[in-house]
Design an enzyme around this catalytic site. Structure first.
Site, short mmCIF file in Angstrom:
data_model
loop_
_atom_site.label_atom_id
_atom_site.label_comp_id
_atom_site.label_asym_id
_atom_site.label_seq_id
_atom_site.Cartn_x
_atom_site.Cartn_y
_atom_site.Cartn_z
N GLY A 138 -5.23 10.83 -0.97
CA GLY A 138 -5.91 11.87 -0.18
C GLY A 138 -5.46 13.29 -0.46
O GLY A 138 -6.29 14.15 -0.81
N LYS A 193 0.87 -1.19 0.00
CA LYS A 193 0.00 0.00 0.00
C LYS A 193 0.90 1.23 0.00
O LYS A 193 1.66 1.46 0.93
CB LYS A 193 -0.91 -0.03 1.23
CG LYS A 193 -1.44 1.33 1.71
CD LYS A 193 -2.32 2.06 0.74
CE LYS A 193 -2.62 3.51 1.10
NZ LYS A 193 -2.51 4.01 2.41
N GLY A 228 1.01 8.21 2.14
CA GLY A 228 1.77 9.07 3.05
C GLY A 228 2.78 9.92 2.32
O GLY A 228 2.63 10.26 1.14
N LYS A 267 -5.26 1.12 8.84
CA LYS A 267 -4.03 0.41 8.50
C LYS A 267 -3.90 -0.87 9.32
O LYS A 267 -3.63 -1.96 8.80
CB LYS A 267 -2.81 1.32 8.72
CG LYS A 267 -2.76 2.48 7.76
CD LYS A 267 -1.68 3.47 8.09
CE LYS A 267 -1.54 4.54 7.04
NZ LYS A 267 -2.77 5.14 6.54
N ASP A 304 -6.15 1.37 2.32
CA ASP A 304 -5.61 0.38 3.27
C ASP A 304 -6.48 -0.87 3.27
O ASP A 304 -6.00 -2.00 3.23
CB ASP A 304 -5.56 0.95 4.69
CG ASP A 304 -4.66 2.16 4.81
OD1 ASP A 304 -3.52 2.10 4.31
OD2 ASP A 304 -5.09 3.18 5.39
#
Length: 306
Positions: free
Chosen positions: A69, A33, A36, A251, A194
């Site tokens: 995001g 995944k 971030g 997560k 996630d």
């Protein structure tokens, strides 16, 4: 000659340390995944692409799943659409869903495919809509005892990994945007990446699920201590879930789902560290938090060798 020997030796030792891990993981599927900081920092993005290609060239079968995001929020702002969150989830109107789809499939995925394909004809981008890969129904979270309509946010009901498996069998690297087709109403849904990565890892019978985050791992006693739990079982994780920060919940729930559904290990790793994926898979220490199925009796340790 002696100087050359001296400078080259550490490289050889590093490669030899990776040998047992290379042997163990050869031919195995790894679902990663991507998210971030690694997703917005140019150097980290390039290092991530190198890592994934390295896994592929080392005989593993990497699958990349991504959300987006920050990029979605930026595009919504640009179009004058407000980003509203309820129960930690983005309220997704039909207009916002068009933006989500465009950003994930047309921007984030394309960039990632481009970075991977600098190294060869490897990556193929798709969304969960393709070949019925991810099917969902509308997710209505409960807030203050009532189910709330937050628009086109999906809850996964089925996974068909056939198209991904076909790409893996062909030596490709699938890059999947976390959008799902609807089970019942002809719409498409925005699905938490996630959650999608965990569901895909289970459906593919992956060896491991790796989730990139912006923290070092799961902390032992945050905020009093920054000791990271290096390894824990599914049951130990389940007990901790109610205490976790909202960002870590999907997560860690994903990790829990994966190891309870046939995936051998699930790991949360620090995506801010260059080449964190290689450090996690090919070294003795590892650098994040590893979750294993119950019955693999692990000591509750911080840091150090696993």
């Amino acid at each position: 000659m002696s100087t050359r020997k001296h400078t080259a030796l550490p490289k050889a030792q590093t490669l030899i340390e990776a040998l047992p891990w290379l042997t163990r993981h050869h031919g195995k599927t790894v679902v990663i995944k991507f998210g971030g900081n690694a997703m917005v920092d140019e150097e980290l993005k390039a290092a991530f692409a190198q890592d994934v290609v390295f896994l592929r060239q080392s005989g593993l079968k990497p699958v990349v799943v991504h959300g987006g995001g920050p990029q979605i929020s930026a595009q919504l702002d640009k179009q004058g659409l407000v980003s509203e969150f309820k129960a930690g989830l983005r309220v997704t109107t039909p207009e916002a869903m068009d933006v989500v789809r465009m950003v994930l499939a047309g921007q984030v995925q394309r960039e990632l495919v481009g970075l991977l394909n600098q190294h060869g004809p490897l990556a193929v981008g798709m969304t969960g809509e393709d070949a019925h890969t991810i099917t969902a129904t509308q997710h209505r979270p409960e807030i203050d005892g009532e189910l709330v309509d937050i628009g086109r946010v999906g809850q996964i009901t089925a996974i068909d990994p056939g198209a991904i498996q076909a790409l893996l069998d062909d030596g490709r690297i699938p890059v999947i945007s976390s959008i799902a087709r609807s089970q019942d109403d002809g719409h498409v849904y925005n699905v938490n990446a996630d959650t999608a990565a965990a569901a895909l890892a289970a459906a593919l019978g992956a060896e491991t699920l790796m989730v990139l985050t912006d923290v070092e791992g799961l902390y032992e006693d945050w905020p009093n201590s920054d000791d990271v739990i290096s390894k824990l079982t599914a049951s130990q994780l389940e007990k901790l879930l109610p205490e976790l920060s909202s960002g870590m919940v999907p997560k860690m729930e994903g990790c829990l789902f994966a190891v309870r559904n046939g995936v051998n290990t699930a790991r949360v790793i620090d995506g801010r560290v260059q080449h964190s994926i290689l450090l996690e898979i090919f070294t003795d220490e590892g650098i994040g938090t590893m979750v294993v199925p119950d019955g693999q009796g692990v000591p509750h340790t911080q840091g150090g060798a696993r």
